[in-house]
Motif scaffolding. Structure first.
Motif, PDB file in Angstrom:
ATOM      1  N   ALA A 138      -5.285  10.553   2.743  1.00 31.20           N
ATOM      2  CA  ALA A 138      -6.673  10.210   3.072  1.00 31.20           C
ATOM      3  C   ALA A 138      -7.183  11.006   4.267  1.00 31.20           C
ATOM      4  O   ALA A 138      -8.380  11.286   4.362  1.00 31.20           O
ATOM      5  N   ALA A 139      -6.286  11.396   5.164  1.00 29.47           N
ATOM      6  CA  ALA A 139      -6.694  12.103   6.385  1.00 29.47           C
ATOM      7  C   ALA A 139      -6.830  13.609   6.191  1.00 29.47           C
ATOM      8  O   ALA A 139      -7.259  14.304   7.118  1.00 29.47           O
ATOM      9  N   ASN A 199       0.849  -1.191   0.000  1.00 31.19           N
ATOM     10  CA  ASN A 199       0.000   0.000   0.000  1.00 31.19           C
ATOM     11  C   ASN A 199       0.887   1.244   0.000  1.00 31.19           C
ATOM     12  O   ASN A 199       2.108   1.133  -0.045  1.00 31.19           O
ATOM     13  N   ALA A 239       0.421   5.741  -3.135  1.00 32.46           N
ATOM     14  CA  ALA A 239      -0.372   6.718  -2.387  1.00 32.46           C
ATOM     15  C   ALA A 239      -0.972   7.764  -3.330  1.00 32.46           C
ATOM     16  O   ALA A 239      -2.144   8.118  -3.216  1.00 32.46           O
ATOM     17  N   GLU A 242      -0.138   7.475   2.009  1.00 31.52           N
ATOM     18  CA  GLU A 242      -1.550   7.238   1.681  1.00 31.52           C
ATOM     19  C   GLU A 242      -2.442   7.670   2.845  1.00 31.52           C
ATOM     20  O   GLU A 242      -3.494   8.279   2.644  1.00 31.52           O
ATOM     21  N   ILE A 243      -2.003   7.385   4.065  1.00 32.91           N
ATOM     22  CA  ILE A 243      -2.767   7.781   5.249  1.00 32.91           C
ATOM     23  C   ILE A 243      -2.855   9.308   5.330  1.00 32.91           C
ATOM     24  O   ILE A 243      -3.928   9.863   5.578  1.00 32.91           O
ATOM     25  N   PRO A 281       2.510   5.515   4.992  1.00 36.00           N
ATOM     26  CA  PRO A 281       2.128   6.748   5.683  1.00 36.00           C
ATOM     27  C   PRO A 281       1.704   7.867   4.732  1.00 36.00           C
ATOM     28  O   PRO A 281       0.931   8.742   5.113  1.00 36.00           O
TER      29      PRO A 281
END
Length: 184
Positions: free
Chosen positions: A125-126, A116, A176, A121-122, A119
């Motif tokens: 998304a956040a 994936n 990401a 991608e997180i 961090p």
């Protein structure tokens, strides 16, 4: 040295890398080859993109459909398969991350592909709003460019372990960014 293969047309011995049979001159089906070998280029991270274009243009002249129209369906199909394989090789060599993976595959040092975007991608998304998302996207793109420079340095230093680490980070960042594009 590659073991010789049999020509599909005359059954004579042919080098695995040969486009044409040494005996009868028939075009051979494309064999397995890394993208550098496929285009006749030195396996290196630092490639001249114009050299890729020159090689493709040269092969395009040699493998032009008109040259094989009168030689039968098999010859035309083999020429088309070579053109497709060379186009795919050029796509790999033009992309720095794909080129790095091809180089590391040659030496057996390629890292596992990331599952994936990690961090990055997180973080994307956040992002709470469009402005934060745009800033996060730019930050990932900037960090990715830095990692690509460090990847080049790793190859210049001849350190495949460091290159593999950098490549894994670049590929995770690319995942990401791709996830963010799909999410809209």
């Amino acid at each position: 040295m590659d073991a010789p293969l049999s020509c599909w047309h005359c059954a004579g011995n042919v080098s695995a890398r040969a486009l044409f049979c040494h005996g009868c001159g028939a075009i051979q089906p494309p064999g397995a080859a890394d993208p550098f070998t496929r285009l006749g280029l030195v396996a290196s991270f630092e490639l001249d993109m114009a050299a890729i274009d020159r090689q493709l243009a040269g092969f395009a002249r040699i493998l032009a459909p008109a040259r094989f129209a009168a030689r039968g369906e098999a010859a035309a199909a083999h020429a088309a398969a070579h053109r497709q394989a060379q186009t795919r090789a050029a796509v790999v060599l033009r992309d720095p991350a794909a080129r790095a993976r091809a180089l590391l595959d040659l030496t057996g040092d390629a890292p596992a592909r990331p599952a994936n975007g990690g961090p990055w991608e997180i973080a994307l998304a956040a992002a709470p709003d469009a402005g934060a998302r745009t800033r996060a996207l730019e930050a990932v793109k900037t960090e990715m460019q830095g990692e690509l420079r460090l990847l080049l340095d790793a190859f210049r230093l001849g350190d495949p372990t460091l290159a593999a680490t950098r490549l894994a980070r670049v590929e995770a960042m690319a995942m990401a960014l791709d996830a963010a594009r799909r999410a809209g």
